[in-house]
Design an enzyme around this catalytic site. Structure first.
Site, PDB file in Angstrom:
ATOM      1  N   HIS A 119       0.823  -1.224   0.000  1.00 20.31           N
ATOM      2  CA  HIS A 119       0.000   0.000   0.000  1.00 20.31           C
ATOM      3  C   HIS A 119       0.853   1.268   0.000  1.00 20.31           C
ATOM      4  O   HIS A 119       0.648   2.149  -0.860  1.00 20.31           O
ATOM      5  CB  HIS A 119      -0.958  -0.025   1.183  1.00 20.31           C
ATOM      6  CG  HIS A 119      -1.676   1.272   1.409  1.00 20.31           C
ATOM      7  ND1 HIS A 119      -2.560   1.808   0.498  1.00 20.31           N
ATOM      8  CD2 HIS A 119      -1.621   2.165   2.444  1.00 20.31           C
ATOM      9  CE1 HIS A 119      -3.023   2.967   0.956  1.00 20.31           C
ATOM     10  NE2 HIS A 119      -2.472   3.202   2.134  1.00 20.31           N
ATOM     11  N   HIS A 143       3.831   6.906   5.577  1.00 18.24           N
ATOM     12  CA  HIS A 143       2.661   7.633   6.084  1.00 18.24           C
ATOM     13  C   HIS A 143       1.879   6.876   7.156  1.00 18.24           C
ATOM     14  O   HIS A 143       1.088   7.475   7.875  1.00 18.24           O
ATOM     15  CB  HIS A 143       1.740   8.035   4.930  1.00 18.24           C
ATOM     16  CG  HIS A 143       0.934   6.924   4.339  1.00 18.24           C
ATOM     17  ND1 HIS A 143       1.386   6.142   3.302  1.00 18.24           N
ATOM     18  CD2 HIS A 143      -0.308   6.461   4.638  1.00 18.24           C
ATOM     19  CE1 HIS A 143       0.454   5.261   2.982  1.00 18.24           C
ATOM     20  NE2 HIS A 143      -0.578   5.422   3.777  1.00 18.24           N
ATOM     21  N   GLU A 147       1.061   5.951  12.901  1.00 16.52           N
ATOM     22  CA  GLU A 147      -0.292   5.576  13.289  1.00 16.52           C
ATOM     23  C   GLU A 147      -0.403   4.099  13.652  1.00 16.52           C
ATOM     24  O   GLU A 147      -1.031   3.734  14.639  1.00 16.52           O
ATOM     25  CB  GLU A 147      -1.237   5.899  12.130  1.00 16.52           C
ATOM     26  CG  GLU A 147      -2.688   5.635  12.412  1.00 16.52           C
ATOM     27  CD  GLU A 147      -3.536   5.991  11.201  1.00 16.52           C
ATOM     28  OE1 GLU A 147      -4.473   5.244  10.912  1.00 16.52           O
ATOM     29  OE2 GLU A 147      -3.241   7.005  10.557  1.00 16.52           O
ATOM     30  N   ASP A 148       0.219   3.241  12.843  1.00 16.25           N
ATOM     31  CA  ASP A 148       0.057   1.792  13.027  1.00 16.25           C
ATOM     32  C   ASP A 148       1.160   1.147  13.853  1.00 16.25           C
ATOM     33  O   ASP A 148       0.939   0.123  14.489  1.00 16.25           O
ATOM     34  CB  ASP A 148       0.014   1.092  11.653  1.00 16.25           C
ATOM     35  CG  ASP A 148      -1.243   1.436  10.875  1.00 16.25           C
ATOM     36  OD1 ASP A 148      -2.192   1.951  11.501  1.00 16.25           O
ATOM     37  OD2 ASP A 148      -1.274   1.219   9.655  1.00 16.25           O
ATOM     38  N   ASP A 210      -3.339   8.313  -1.049  1.00 16.63           N
ATOM     39  CA  ASP A 210      -3.674   7.239  -0.105  1.00 16.63           C
ATOM     40  C   ASP A 210      -5.133   6.827  -0.256  1.00 16.63           C
ATOM     41  O   ASP A 210      -5.477   5.653  -0.359  1.00 16.63           O
ATOM     42  CB  ASP A 210      -3.383   7.747   1.312  1.00 16.63           C
ATOM     43  CG  ASP A 210      -3.854   6.783   2.388  1.00 16.63           C
ATOM     44  OD1 ASP A 210      -3.555   5.576   2.272  1.00 16.63           O
ATOM     45  OD2 ASP A 210      -4.512   7.232   3.340  1.00 16.63           O
ATOM     46  N   ASP A 330     -25.477  14.558 -24.477  1.00 22.07           N
ATOM     47  CA  ASP A 330     -24.073  14.969 -24.512  1.00 22.07           C
ATOM     48  C   ASP A 330     -23.191  14.055 -23.674  1.00 22.07           C
ATOM     49  O   ASP A 330     -22.443  14.493 -22.813  1.00 22.07           O
ATOM     50  CB  ASP A 330     -23.937  16.425 -24.055  1.00 22.07           C
ATOM     51  CG  ASP A 330     -24.540  16.659 -22.676  1.00 22.07           C
ATOM     52  OD1 ASP A 330     -25.328  15.819 -22.228  1.00 22.07           O
ATOM     53  OD2 ASP A 330     -24.205  17.674 -22.041  1.00 22.07           O
TER      54      ASP A 330
END
Length: 782
Positions: A119, A143, A147-148, A210, A330
């Protein structure tokens, strides 16, 4: 709804007892193992080999790149892209960031079964398509490590430098902080990301990359999760992409969200478009050939190509105009890219000579560009077989900006494109985010203001010196004043539009010339909140009401809380230890802040009283509130001179003697209605817990506005006689209006008069009714 969720395709990760020194399970290959382009994690036995993630920019807006589906994560494709524009030193830093990210995510899998590192690699590839610099690519690879994986910002600063760490920090969530509610946590996450974006636009570019990859790989998610994430994408990230001019991302996110929110409609519409391609191929070819030949004969060098509307664009038009697919003519449009600005207008004239233009379907976005920097000439022509065909005419520079927006700064920084104007517009918008943040009370309110400004539909108005100001559709002179400067907005008293006096409520239209009249003694009115459109104006007005009128709000809040406590049989005197617990559990900074929040309607007095009751050992503070309990409270006394914390409703204009009821509005204080006001009854049915009993004070020292309507004969001198009688009745006239009927026999006169109370008004009505020529008179309410 989580406004900045972690990767939605992430499965539960194994707990890491200790961070490994390096990735022992990764087999490396290449001439130099230290600078390997490929890391192979131990995949499941049955896992197939994955193809590298595709680039973001696709030639077809309907093409959705395939997701990674294997246990192998390759950076070969990424490094090949980076080598095209990045020097060896920067490339080495990127590889170091990749190795660190691979080490941190070792053993972590996505729900699809692929290693999680795939990812960050895919996100970095999307950023590489924009040719973002090394710091941004490194942040894209890193990134999720804060956080993880509990990596501290200090560690990232030490390894990769402060700019990269700041980018990663701006992308990280605030899961460690405790919030009062999930909604507040979501709003705070979003606020943090936008404020980081305001200081460095690369934050939102990485976040959009992301989100794009997550949307591309959501097939393994449950339908409920797909719908939740897609709804959030459509509400927040799609408007941001449009606001920054990232049209490729904007269109793809729209189509992906549409596919996940309405999969059946997406499939049916996709089949219909595919079938229509064959039917319309001949028409498209005929138009292309005719346009190319015509432009060539006019000696205009141009690239001409057809484009197909996105599925969501077709669906949106069907919904908004109530059309069937066969009525959407259109589906195809054409772009004409010429070599110079003058040739845009020459090409326009040439096309108008070839096919007849549809009246009212021409827009010049070159002379007045859109907020996101977009420039083109738009015209709709009647093509072969009577089919409407849209053409967009632009230069190569304009085309670059139209497709890549603010990212074109990196994409074409060595080319001819001059991005200074777009950068200034983007910077001005990002700066406005900081202004709103400084004036906003909490994260939820900040989110509310910013989402208003994300919608792209705009009007363009002029200052007296011919400067163009872009505002959201429906904006008023108050929005215009605050767009120029906060001090102008705060001191606005009146406005002229096209050199004519106008109401501050007037909705501005394209081309209006607006001039604001200010007064140093003037202050914002709470009623402005009912009609302002921009987030900047709304936040500035609320900031003023919170700060300038703080003593009034505190007094009102204290009174409301005391009455709520009394109705529960609890003493309004609060002990010191109870105050400390109350402030801690309510997240208020002080008791005055708590009173002020109650006074402006941000907190409900009944809920705070119930909380205090629970802290004193009564029933649970979380017990349900009886909406009828307000009727048991002692009424709040209205003197009419409380200031902006207490307002008389403009819909019914209550006066002393009327039976009244009070509405607590969020951030606007107490609004007093007559008890029989239809608008009050509708609002009370929706929010019964925001209504409290109120009563008039026995000592009133001011006059009150009231509206009266008269039906009069159309005869000479009638207006003068009526006005004189109103004056003889000791009432002041503040407004006069007149409506004329078609036969010119009768007129309707409307007055706003200032009276002492209901008795005074009744006497005035009796006196005016006796005037010759007055057929009928009554008190008027909206």
């Amino acid at each position: 709804m989580n406004l900045i969720p972690a990767d939605p395709t992430l499965s539960a990760k194994p707990a890491r007892a200790k961070r490994p020194a390096k990735a022992p399970a990764a087999a490396v290959s290449g001439p130099d193992a230290g600078d390997s382009n490929t890391a192979v994690l131990a995949p499941p036995a049955s896992a197939p080999t994955a193809a590298p993630a595709p680039p973001v920019i696709s030639s077809s807006p309907l093409a959705t790149p395939p997701a990674l589906t294997a246990g192998v994560a390759s950076v070969t494709h990424l490094t090949e892209k980076l080598a095209e524009y990045m020097n060896a030193a920067d490339l080495k830093k990127v590889k170091e960031a990749y190795r660190f990210s691979d080490e941190m995510h070792l053993g972590q899998l996505r729900k699809s079964g692929e290693p999680y590192i795939s990812h960050p690699i895919a996100v970095a590839e999307i950023c590489a398509d924009w040719k973002l610099d090394a710091q941004a690519i490194m942040a894209a690879l890193l990134h999720d490590v804060m956080e993880d994986q509990d990596v501290k910002k200090d560690e990232l600063i030490e390894r990769f430098g402060a700019p990269v760490a700041n980018l990663v920090d701006g992308l990280s969530k605030l899961e460690k902080i405790e919030f009062q509610s999930q909604i507040e946590a979501q709003a705070e996450n979003f606020r943090k990301m936008l404020l980081a974006m305001a200081s460095d636009v690369r934050v939102i570019l990485i976040k959009l990359a992301d989100r794009l990859h997550n949307m591309r790989t959501m097939d393994v998610m449950k339908p409920s999760a797909k719908a939740r994430i897609s709804k959030e994408t459509m509400e927040v990230y799609v408007p941001i992409a449009h606001r920054l001019g990232l049209n490729n991302i904007y269109r793809e996110l729209q189509d992906l969200s549409f596919a996940h929110l309405f999969p059946v409609r997406y499939r049916v519409l996709g089949k219909a478009v595919k079938a229509a391609r064959g039917n319309r191929r001949e028409v498209v070819k005929k138009i292309l050939d005719a346009v190319k030949n015509t432009l060539s004969m006019a000696n205009i060098e141009a690239e001409v190509y057809g484009r197909e509307k996105t599925l969501f664009g077709i669906y949106k038009k069907m919904r908004s105009k109530h059309l069937s697919f066969s009525q959407v003519l259109d589906v195809y449009g054409f772009r004409v890219v010429v070599d110079s600005l003058p040739n845009c207008y020459v090409a326009l004239g040439t096309l108008h000579a070839l096919y007849k233009p549809m009246p009212g379907k021409f827009k010049d976005y070159i002379a007045i560009r859109k907020l996101n920097g977009y420039q083109s000439l738009h015209t709709t022509l009647i093509g072969p077989y009577g089919t409407p065909v849209e053409f967009q005419i632009r230069t190569q520079e304009m085309h670059r900006t139209a497709e890549s927006g603010v990212a074109a700064h990196w994409l074409y920084k060595n080319g001819e494109a001059n991005m200074s104007d777009l950068q200034q517009r983007t910077h001005a918008w990002l700066q406005s985010l900081l202004d709103i943040q400084q004036q906003t009370g909490d994260s939820a309110e900040f989110l509310e203001h910013v989402k208003v400004d994300l919608f792209p539909d705009s009007v363009y108005v002029f200052t007296p010196k011919s400067k163009i100001i872009a505002l959201p559709r429906g904006a008023t002179p108050i929005d215009f004043a605050y767009a120029i400067h906060t001090n102008i907005g705060d001191h606005t008293v009146s406005v002229t539009i096209n050199h004519e006096p106008a109401s501050l409520r007037t909705e501005l239209r394209n081309g209006d010339i607006v001039e604001i009249v200010t007064d140093a003694d003037s202050r914002p009115s709470p009623t402005w909140l009912n009609f302002v459109r921009t987030g900047k104006a709304r936040s500035a007005i609320r900031h003023h009401l919170r700060t300038i009128n703080l003593p009034e709000s505190i007094t009102l809040g204290q009174q409301l809380l005391a009455q709520a406590l009394t109705s529960l049989g609890v003493s309004p005197l609060l002990e010191e230890h109870l105050i400390e617990r109350l402030l801690k559990e309510s997240s208020a900074k002080s008791l005055d802040d708590l009173y002020a929040d109650i006074g402006i309607g941000k907190r409900m007095a009944a809920l705070v009283a119930r909380h205090i009751f629970g802290l004193r050992g009564g029933e649970s503070a979380s017990a349900p509130i009886d909406h009828n309990s307000a009727a048991e409270m002692d009424p709040v006394t209205i003197c009419g001179s409380e200031g902006v914390s207490v307002q008389l409703a403009p819909c019914c204009l209550p006066i002393p003697g009327d039976s009244i009821i009070g509405q607590l509005r969020r951030d606007q204080g107490l609004l007093v209605h007559t008890a029989d006001c239809p608008q009050a009854k509708r609002q009370k049915a929706k929010e019964p817990d925001r209504w409290i009993p109120v009563k008039w004070s026995t000592e009133l020292n001011r006059r009150f506005d009231s509206r009266i309507k008269l039906l009069i004969n159309n005869e000479k001198g009638i207006l003068a006689r009526v006005a004189a009688e109103i004056g003889e009745s000791d009432a002041n006239i503040t407004y006069v209006g007149m409506d004329e009927d078609k036969e010119h026999v009768l007129h309707q006169l409307r007055f706003t008069v200032q009276v002492k109370d209901r008795v005074h008004l009744a006497a005035l009505l009796r006196n005016v009714r006796r005037v010759a020529g007055v057929n009928r008179i009554l008190r008027e309410r909206n």
